[in-house]
Design a protein around this motif. Structure first.
Motif, PDB file in Angstrom:
ATOM      1  N   LEU A 227       0.827  -1.203   0.000  1.00  0.00           N
ATOM      2  CA  LEU A 227       0.000   0.000   0.000  1.00  0.00           C
ATOM      3  C   LEU A 227       0.864   1.258   0.000  1.00  0.00           C
ATOM      4  O   LEU A 227       0.545   2.242  -0.664  1.00  0.00           O
ATOM      5  N   LYS A 228       1.983   1.235   0.716  1.00  0.00           N
ATOM      6  CA  LYS A 228       2.896   2.374   0.728  1.00  0.00           C
ATOM      7  C   LYS A 228       3.497   2.568  -0.663  1.00  0.00           C
ATOM      8  O   LYS A 228       3.618   3.694  -1.135  1.00  0.00           O
TER       9      LYS A 228
ATOM     10  N   ASN B 297      -2.075  13.234  -4.646  1.00  0.00           N
ATOM     11  CA  ASN B 297      -0.985  12.753  -5.493  1.00  0.00           C
ATOM     12  C   ASN B 297      -1.412  12.522  -6.940  1.00  0.00           C
ATOM     13  O   ASN B 297      -0.572  12.358  -7.795  1.00  0.00           O
TER      14      ASN B 297
ATOM     15  N   ILE C 111       2.117   1.791  -3.456  1.00  0.00           N
ATOM     16  CA  ILE C 111       1.038   2.349  -4.290  1.00  0.00           C
ATOM     17  C   ILE C 111       0.934   3.849  -4.047  1.00  0.00           C
ATOM     18  O   ILE C 111       0.857   4.631  -5.001  1.00  0.00           O
ATOM     19  N   GLU C 112       0.968   4.269  -2.788  1.00  0.00           N
ATOM     20  CA  GLU C 112       0.852   5.691  -2.452  1.00  0.00           C
ATOM     21  C   GLU C 112       1.983   6.511  -3.059  1.00  0.00           C
ATOM     22  O   GLU C 112       1.782   7.659  -3.458  1.00  0.00           O
ATOM     23  N   GLU C 113       3.176   5.935  -3.140  1.00  0.00           N
ATOM     24  CA  GLU C 113       4.350   6.671  -3.607  1.00  0.00           C
ATOM     25  C   GLU C 113       4.539   6.601  -5.124  1.00  0.00           C
ATOM     26  O   GLU C 113       5.437   7.246  -5.656  1.00  0.00           O
TER      27      GLU C 113
ATOM     28  N   LYS D 207      -7.184   1.012  -3.189  1.00  0.00           N
ATOM     29  CA  LYS D 207      -6.144   1.963  -2.780  1.00  0.00           C
ATOM     30  C   LYS D 207      -5.660   2.782  -3.986  1.00  0.00           C
ATOM     31  O   LYS D 207      -5.470   3.998  -3.877  1.00  0.00           O
TER      32      LYS D 207
ATOM     33  N   GLN E  18      -2.411  10.269  -8.932  1.00  0.00           N
ATOM     34  CA  GLN E  18      -1.733   9.179  -9.608  1.00  0.00           C
ATOM     35  C   GLN E  18      -2.347   8.902 -10.984  1.00  0.00           C
ATOM     36  O   GLN E  18      -3.565   8.982 -11.157  1.00  0.00           O
TER      37      GLN E  18
ATOM     38  N   GLU F   4      -5.984  -3.669  -3.233  1.00  0.00           N
ATOM     39  CA  GLU F   4      -4.982  -2.793  -3.856  1.00  0.00           C
ATOM     40  C   GLU F   4      -5.636  -1.871  -4.879  1.00  0.00           C
ATOM     41  O   GLU F   4      -5.286  -0.697  -4.978  1.00  0.00           O
TER      42      GLU F   4
ATOM     43  N   GLU G 297      -6.876  11.495  -4.649  1.00  0.00           N
ATOM     44  CA  GLU G 297      -6.243  12.344  -3.647  1.00  0.00           C
ATOM     45  C   GLU G 297      -5.226  13.285  -4.278  1.00  0.00           C
ATOM     46  O   GLU G 297      -5.064  13.340  -5.491  1.00  0.00           O
TER      47      GLU G 297
ATOM     48  N   GLU H 249      -8.168   5.378  -4.803  1.00  0.00           N
ATOM     49  CA  GLU H 249      -8.133   6.444  -3.798  1.00  0.00           C
ATOM     50  C   GLU H 249      -6.966   7.393  -4.083  1.00  0.00           C
ATOM     51  O   GLU H 249      -7.117   8.608  -3.992  1.00  0.00           O
ATOM     52  N   CYS H 250      -5.813   6.836  -4.437  1.00  0.00           N
ATOM     53  CA  CYS H 250      -4.636   7.666  -4.731  1.00  0.00           C
ATOM     54  C   CYS H 250      -4.848   8.504  -5.987  1.00  0.00           C
ATOM     55  O   CYS H 250      -4.311   9.605  -6.095  1.00  0.00           O
TER      56      CYS H 250
END
Length: 184
Positions: free
Chosen positions: A5-6, A43, A8-10, A34, A45, A31, A41, A37-38
């Motif tokens: 998950l980290k 970022n 994915i966020e990055e 997530k 993505q 996943e 948000e 969601e990213c």
């Protein structure tokens, strides 16, 4: 799962490869939630769906193998309110991802399809990464100097070292060189 998950966020880009058995994995569906969601948000993505031997409408509307997988998920969580909410989030994420511009690679030569995907992502990443250079005063002089050292016209291996005291922009120049060479 936390490390995934980290990551994915990055990430700047998420490739979501939908296959026939994609929806059978609760882990993969989590996943996907997530990833979506990213995308929403801060970022922002880039999400690129790839439909590998599966009809995009089957993903979007959870038909065929996706319907079978969701029937199993719902029977597993039928008496669990939180579980059913999770299944609903998976459905919404699948629909949202399938609605994005992506690639249906059921036809054509697989290697050509992959190259097209790589080219699209590279062009999107280069646009974002080169845009930060516009406000850097004097970067062009440094870029030209490093390019001349690289002797780009010669088909050979070149190594150039960039050295100096900390904080003067060595990393920025190196990134700028990579960004401009990728776009050539």
């Amino acid at each position: 799962m936390i490390k995934g998950l980290k990551a994915i966020e990055e990430s700047q880009v998420a490739l979501v490869v939908f296959s026939e058995n994609y929806a059978t994995s609760r882990w993969v569906l989590n996943e996907l939630v997530k990833i979506m969601e990213c995308k929403k948000e801060e970022n922002r993505q880039i999400v690129v769906p790839i439909f590998y031997n599966v009809d995009p409408s089957h993903v979007r509307h959870q038909r065929e193998s996706f319907a079978k997988a969701f029937a199993k998920h719902q029977s597993k969580y039928k008496d669990d309110v939180e579980g059913m909410e999770k299944v609903q989030r998976w459905r919404l994420a699948l629909t949202a991802a399938a609605d994005l511009e992506g690639y249906d690679i059921r036809q054509g030569v697989e290697s050509e399809n992959i190259q097209q995907i790589v080219n699209q992502i590279s062009s999107k990443l280069c646009k974002t990464s080169v845009s930060y250079l516009q406000n850097i005063v004097g970067i062009d002089t440094h870029l030209e100097e490093v390019k001349s050292q690289l002797k780009l016209g010669i088909n050979d291996v070149r190594i150039v070292g960039i050295w100096g005291m900390g904080g003067i922009g060595k990393t920025t120049v190196a990134r700028a060189i990579v960004d401009t060479l990728v776009s050539i």
